[in-house]
Design an enzyme around this catalytic site. Structure first.
Site, PDB file in Angstrom:
ATOM      1  N   CYS A  27      26.614 -53.470  -0.400  1.00  0.00           N
ATOM      2  CA  CYS A  27      25.599 -54.132  -0.528  1.00  0.00           C
ATOM      3  C   CYS A  27      24.450 -53.797   0.661  1.00  0.00           C
ATOM      4  CB  CYS A  27      25.826 -55.286  -0.672  1.00  0.00           C
ATOM      5  SG  CYS A  27      26.472 -56.217  -2.243  1.00  0.00           S
ATOM      6  N   HIS A  44      29.802 -50.341  12.178  1.00  0.00           N
ATOM      7  CA  HIS A  44      30.908 -49.751  11.210  1.00  0.00           C
ATOM      8  C   HIS A  44      32.153 -50.230  11.956  1.00  0.00           C
ATOM      9  CE1 HIS A  44      32.772 -47.285   8.108  1.00  0.00           C
ATOM     10  NE2 HIS A  44      31.630 -46.996   7.852  1.00  0.00           N
ATOM     11  N   HIS A  88      11.217 -65.130   9.966  1.00  0.00           N
ATOM     12  CA  HIS A  88      11.844 -65.227   8.402  1.00  0.00           C
ATOM     13  C   HIS A  88      13.219 -64.444   8.665  1.00  0.00           C
ATOM     14  CE1 HIS A  88       7.729 -66.360   7.339  1.00  0.00           C
ATOM     15  NE2 HIS A  88       7.329 -65.201   7.948  1.00  0.00           N
ATOM     16  N   HIS A 130      21.365 -61.326   3.019  1.00  0.00           N
ATOM     17  CA  HIS A 130      21.908 -60.792   1.577  1.00  0.00           C
ATOM     18  C   HIS A 130      22.619 -61.689   0.708  1.00  0.00           C
ATOM     19  CE1 HIS A 130      23.985 -58.993  -1.709  1.00  0.00           C
ATOM     20  NE2 HIS A 130      25.170 -59.027  -1.008  1.00  0.00           N
ATOM     21  N   HIS A 186      19.538 -67.832  -7.166  1.00  0.00           N
ATOM     22  CA  HIS A 186      19.480 -68.823  -7.935  1.00  0.00           C
ATOM     23  C   HIS A 186      18.770 -68.068  -9.248  1.00  0.00           C
ATOM     24  CE1 HIS A 186      17.611 -71.925 -10.645  1.00  0.00           C
ATOM     25  NE2 HIS A 186      18.514 -72.781 -10.363  1.00  0.00           N
ATOM     26  N   ASN A 195      23.358 -61.858  -7.501  1.00  0.00           N
ATOM     27  CA  ASN A 195      23.511 -60.994  -6.425  1.00  0.00           C
ATOM     28  C   ASN A 195      23.195 -59.514  -6.903  1.00  0.00           C
ATOM     29  OD1 ASN A 195      24.798 -59.291  -4.847  1.00  0.00           O
ATOM     30  ND2 ASN A 195      26.773 -60.147  -4.560  1.00  0.00           N
TER      31      ASN A 195
END
Length: 515
Positions: A247, A326, A410, A414, A443, A447
């Site tokens: 993701c 990482h 803002h 994820h 919602h 995902n």
């Protein structure tokens, strides 16, 4: 937060839509309460690096005052003096011109986000709770205990009744074939790209760089080759296909496109982010591996980036920073999200009991690197002062926690799962409105893996909240283990583009999500 998101309250989530095996649930550590010394060094370095600029301000003020007090006689004497130092003037001018030339040639080229689009599947692919459970029962692959488990996960997941699953999963029995997976990929990628090209009036032949990321479906020819073939892109296009990065790959793809735009002048880059569900549905009874079936849904995005100066006038955003973390050098971090087969031979993704601690550590490292780049000097000085006092006088005071709300207007976190959003809201000390876009995206669309941060940005725009010079923080997690951030600055008051994902439903949001 697997490959980008796990709903820990629900037991975890899968990558793409592969099954996930969770050995033990664990909350995110309160990483902001254990401040790394690295933050001090980075903050101090950032302050010192700007010290010269701060010193020039009084110097310029003094020179301006002196010049304003000069009369004609003073100017005449200065001109006479310069006439006798012509060689020095020529040398200084040459050095100045050379320095300016080197600066102009070596400075990073600005990268503009011209526009982006998000795919919205047709209504007949919607998967409300009732239909999802009915189809799960009719497949005959799940026992009663597994069906009850999925029902509870759905109720607590934060997903609504209008998320989408691919066509192959609507069939009884499901048909997760290679052809069906290709069909899903084509519908999502081409659907997003058609909207993007229509809204920007950019011809496909003008695209010089193409980056596609999809973690779990990597056919031959590649997904990027499918796009080149569909839109007949030019033969010298620089195309890339990223796989297995989960993701967080959307931010990685943007970073790769940014680097390519620094090398190749006057061109466009397209970044396509998606995940493929069709061949990664779990058909077994291992409860912890059923969670991805309940959370991951169809989605994808296409982003148009440009390094053309003329595009600044019509671009929505300018890319300010990309920070990548990482943790793959650590064996536990490397294996915490690991694709393998279960005892029954069903392929899935195993999440270790250390996942949440590793994710928290990766996030802490990421924000300690990002903080000095974005936080105002006042916040960094407050933090540094309190830490020095604590170290020198052994005072029993808590470290000052920087307020990231002063750096960003803002937040696009994820939408990996409800619990992940809860934990980041708590640990970053955010307000409900800051995580509203993430919750509502989860919602409405579920995902959608690496593309979820773009659905969230589209939500903010659709609500009319994006103002000129507002800064946006996109943050995502991925297998490996990675935590990546992208910072954008709005170049104007941004309105939602046509055919946006929230176009026909934004007035119904936000909705109250029951526990």
């Amino acid at each position: 937060m697997n490959q980008g998101g796990v709903a820990t309250k629900n037991g975890g989530s899968g990558s793409g839509s592969v099954g996930v095996q969770i050995h033990q649930s664990r909350r995110l550590p309160d990483f902001l309460q254990s401040v790394n010394l690295k933050y001090v060094k980075l903050g101090y370095h950032y302050l010192i690096s700007n010290l010269l600029t701060l010193c020039f301000i009084p110097l310029i003020a003094v020179i301006s005052i002196e010049v304003s007090q000069m009369n004609l006689d003073d100017l005449r004497q200065l001109w006479v003096h310069l006439q006798y130092n012509l060689a020095s003037i020529i040398i200084c001018s040459a050095i100045l011109v050379f320095g300016l030339t080197v600066y102009i040639m070596t400075r990073p080229r600005p990268v503009y986000l011209v526009d982006y689009s998000c795919y919205r599947a047709p209504d007949h692919l919607k998967a409300p709770y009732g239909r999802f459970m009915e189809h799960s029962k009719l497949t005959g692959d799940f026992d009663e205990s597994s069906l009850e488990f999925q029902r509870k996960i759905l109720e607590r997941s934060g997903l609504g009744e209008e998320t989408y699953v691919p066509k192959a999963m609507h069939n009884i029995p499901p048909t997760p074939s290679m052809a069906a997976a290709r069909e899903e990929a084509e519908e999502v990628m081409f659907g997003a790209l058609d909207i993007l090209f229509h809204n920007t009036n950019v011809k496909p032949k003008d695209i010089g760089i193409l980056v596609v990321n999809c973690s779990l479906f990597n056919p031959t020819p590649s997904l990027s080759a499918m796009i080149v073939n569909k839109y007949k892109l030019r033969g010298n296009i620089r195309s890339f296909n990223l796989g297995g990065m989960g993701c967080s790959a959307g931010v990685i793809a943007v970073d790769l496109a940014k680097d390519m735009l620094q090398v190749h002048r006057n061109t466009y880059a397209v970044v396509v982010s998606t995940e493929n569900i069709t061949q990664n549905w779990y058909f077994g009874n291992k409860k912890s591996m059923l969670i991805p079936n309940c959370l991951f849904r169809v989605g994808g995005s296409a982003v148009l980036l440009s390094n053309k100066s003329k595009d600044r006038r019509r671009a929505k955003y300018k890319l300010i920073h990309v920070v990548r973390t990482h943790r793959g050098a650590d064996d536990k971090a490397f294996r915490c999200v690991y694709q393998e087969q279960d005892d029954a031979g069903k392929t899935g993704v195993s999440l270790s009991k250390d996942l949440m601690a590793i994710a928290g550590g990766a996030l802490k490292t990421n924000i300690t690197t990002l903080g000095p780049l974005v936080l105002p000097i006042s916040e960094q000085l407050l933090f540094f002062t309190t830490l020095v006092v604590k170290k020198l006088f052994n005072a029993g005071i808590k470290p000052y926690i920087p307020d990231f709300k002063l750096a960003f207007d803002h937040f696009c976190i994820h939408a990996g799962g409800r619990a992940v959003i809860d934990e980041l809201e708590k640990n970053l000390q955010l307000l409900p409105i800051h995580v509203e876009a993430s919750r509502m995206t989860l919602h409405r669309f579920g995902n959608t893996s690496s593309s979820s941060i773009w659905y969230e940005l589209a939500y903010i725009e659709a609500k009319g909240r994006m103002r000129k010079r507002n800064r946006v923080w996109q943050i995502a997690f991925g297998s490996g283990f990675k935590c990546n951030s992208a910072v954008w600055e709005a170049l104007r008051n941004v309105k939602s583009s046509s055919n946006g994902p929230w176009e026909d439903c934004i007035d119904r949001y936000p909705v109250k999500i029951t526990t």
